[in-house]
Design a protein around this motif. Structure first.
Motif, PDB file in Angstrom:
ATOM      1  N   GLU A 128     -23.767  -3.881 -15.655  1.00  0.00           N
ATOM      2  CA  GLU A 128     -24.617  -4.327 -16.767  1.00  0.00           C
ATOM      3  C   GLU A 128     -26.061  -4.571 -16.322  1.00  0.00           C
ATOM      4  O   GLU A 128     -26.859  -5.095 -17.106  1.00  0.00           O
ATOM      5  N   GLU A 250     -18.616   6.598 -19.711  1.00  0.00           N
ATOM      6  CA  GLU A 250     -19.497   5.514 -19.280  1.00  0.00           C
ATOM      7  C   GLU A 250     -19.115   4.918 -17.926  1.00  0.00           C
ATOM      8  O   GLU A 250     -19.962   4.326 -17.254  1.00  0.00           O
ATOM      9  N   ASP A 262     -28.286   6.902 -14.779  1.00  0.00           N
ATOM     10  CA  ASP A 262     -28.240   5.822 -15.767  1.00  0.00           C
ATOM     11  C   ASP A 262     -26.879   5.723 -16.434  1.00  0.00           C
ATOM     12  O   ASP A 262     -26.139   6.711 -16.547  1.00  0.00           O
ATOM     13  N   HIS A 263     -26.546   4.524 -16.853  1.00  0.00           N
ATOM     14  CA  HIS A 263     -25.427   4.342 -17.789  1.00  0.00           C
ATOM     15  C   HIS A 263     -25.845   5.009 -19.090  1.00  0.00           C
ATOM     16  O   HIS A 263     -27.034   5.013 -19.427  1.00  0.00           O
ATOM     17  N   ARG A 265     -25.969   4.067 -21.917  1.00  0.00           N
ATOM     18  CA  ARG A 265     -26.646   3.196 -22.891  1.00  0.00           C
ATOM     19  C   ARG A 265     -27.776   2.366 -22.288  1.00  0.00           C
ATOM     20  O   ARG A 265     -28.423   1.615 -23.006  1.00  0.00           O
ATOM     21  N   TRP A 266     -28.025   2.443 -20.978  1.00  0.00           N
ATOM     22  CA  TRP A 266     -29.135   1.697 -20.391  1.00  0.00           C
ATOM     23  C   TRP A 266     -29.477   2.279 -19.012  1.00  0.00           C
ATOM     24  O   TRP A 266     -28.688   2.995 -18.406  1.00  0.00           O
ATOM     25  N   SER A 267     -30.691   1.928 -18.570  1.00  0.00           N
ATOM     26  CA  SER A 267     -31.166   2.407 -17.276  1.00  0.00           C
ATOM     27  C   SER A 267     -30.525   1.603 -16.141  1.00  0.00           C
ATOM     28  O   SER A 267     -30.263   0.411 -16.281  1.00  0.00           O
ATOM     29  N   GLN A 268     -30.318   2.268 -15.029  1.00  0.00           N
ATOM     30  CA  GLN A 268     -29.853   1.579 -13.816  1.00  0.00           C
ATOM     31  C   GLN A 268     -30.954   1.520 -12.761  1.00  0.00           C
ATOM     32  O   GLN A 268     -30.710   1.157 -11.614  1.00  0.00           O
TER      33      GLN A 268
END
Length: 307
Positions: A128, A250, A262-263, A265-268
């Motif tokens: 997360e 995911e 990246d995931h 749904r969001w950047s890693q």
């Protein structure tokens, strides 16, 4: 690996005594308030320092034990601390089966007898995009696998968490197909960074952090480090893993920390460091800062495909 210790000191050795005592008092107070689910044995664990420890300052026990994911007790970050107190962790046994020479159901005390307990201060990275530094106490998984005699044909190690819905209220919902499952490739399992943890900050592992026995794989996202383990299986087939079963797009089998993948749904690329009054963002490190130790495990692999 970034910022490694070069001395034999442990974090507990260099923590000012007043701070250490204050930490114990905080623990006692939190326990009285139901915020810490202490294990039945509270004696400090004898450990040795490790060359694999980071020199970064660990997060506080309050941070580590009150902000975490353990869906067996609920999906909120505070749910594990709130509900784990009812979990029975003594007696505890672990079934070891599959392709091993000495299968059986082992009492935890027998399983850990003779193991060298080390304080391993590791960077921790959640999928997360938040991060901590945690002073685990544990021993190398490879020591246990060698003790039970993993057979030459075994390619993977599979793990399962306890399933006990009357004590783990999150299991009363079907958020995840219980029991929680995880797995590692054999060379990942045998890497010296991979440990089985029984403690935290020199004491027994709090229940909300996976007592009495959990996996810690510091170069992978946190959900790979399965908690409250009751079964370890050596197998020649890649095991099913819980989050991959729920959403393979995911959550890949490998789930190595990688700022370039990246995931969906969001950047890693960056992470939020937990602790302090202001949450700071910092760059994500390849393999969470353990590239020197583990990059060779994935040489030649397409890490965007094998995420």
């Amino acid at each position: 690996m970034a910022q490694r210790f070069k001395t034999n000191l442990k974090w507990s050795d260099v923590t000012p005594r007043a701070d250490f005592l204050n930490r114990r008092q905080v623990m006692a107070g939190m326990g009285a308030a139901g915020l810490i689910a202490a294990s039945p044995v509270s004696a400090k664990i004898a450990t040795v320092a490790s060359e694999y420890s980071s020199s970064e300052k660990p997060n506080s026990l309050k941070d580590i034990s009150n902000y975490n994911n353990f869906y067996e007790f609920g999906t909120g970050k505070g749910d594990p601390a709130k509900y784990a107190g009812r979990l029975t962790v003594d007696p505890w046994s672990v079934k070891i089966d599959g392709m091993v020479d000495k299968p059986g159901t082992y009492d935890l005390a027998d399983l850990t007898k003779g193991m060298t307990m080390e304080e391993r201060i590791y960077r921790f990275r959640c999928v997360e995009a938040w991060a901590m530094v945690i002073p685990w106490v544990g021993f190398e998984l490879s020591s246990l696998l060698q003790r039970v005699g993993v057979q030459s044909g075994a390619k993977y190690i599979a793990f399962e968490t306890l399933e006990r819905p009357d004590e783990m209220i999150g299991q009363q919902s079907r958020t995840i197909p219980w029991p929680y499952r995880e797995g590692l490739r054999m060379d990942e399992a045998m890497n010296p960074l991979t440990i089985l943890a029984t403690g935290l900050y020199g004491d027994d592992l709090p229940k909300q952090n996976g007592a009495p026995l959990r996996l810690v794989v510091p170069w992978k996202y946190g959900f790979k480090s399965i908690k409250s383990i009751v079964r370890i299986t050596a197998t020649n087939k890649q095991p099913e893993t819980s989050w991959n079963m729920i959403n393979a797009r995911e959550y890949g089998f490998y789930s190595n920390v990688n700022p370039t993948v990246d995931h969906p749904r969001w950047s890693q690329a960056s992470e939020r460091k937990i602790g302090g009054l202001i949450a700071k963002r910092q760059e994500t490190l390849m393999f969470n800062g353990y590239e020197e130790e583990v990059a060779g495990l994935y040489k030649g692999m397409d890490l965007k495909k094998n995420y």
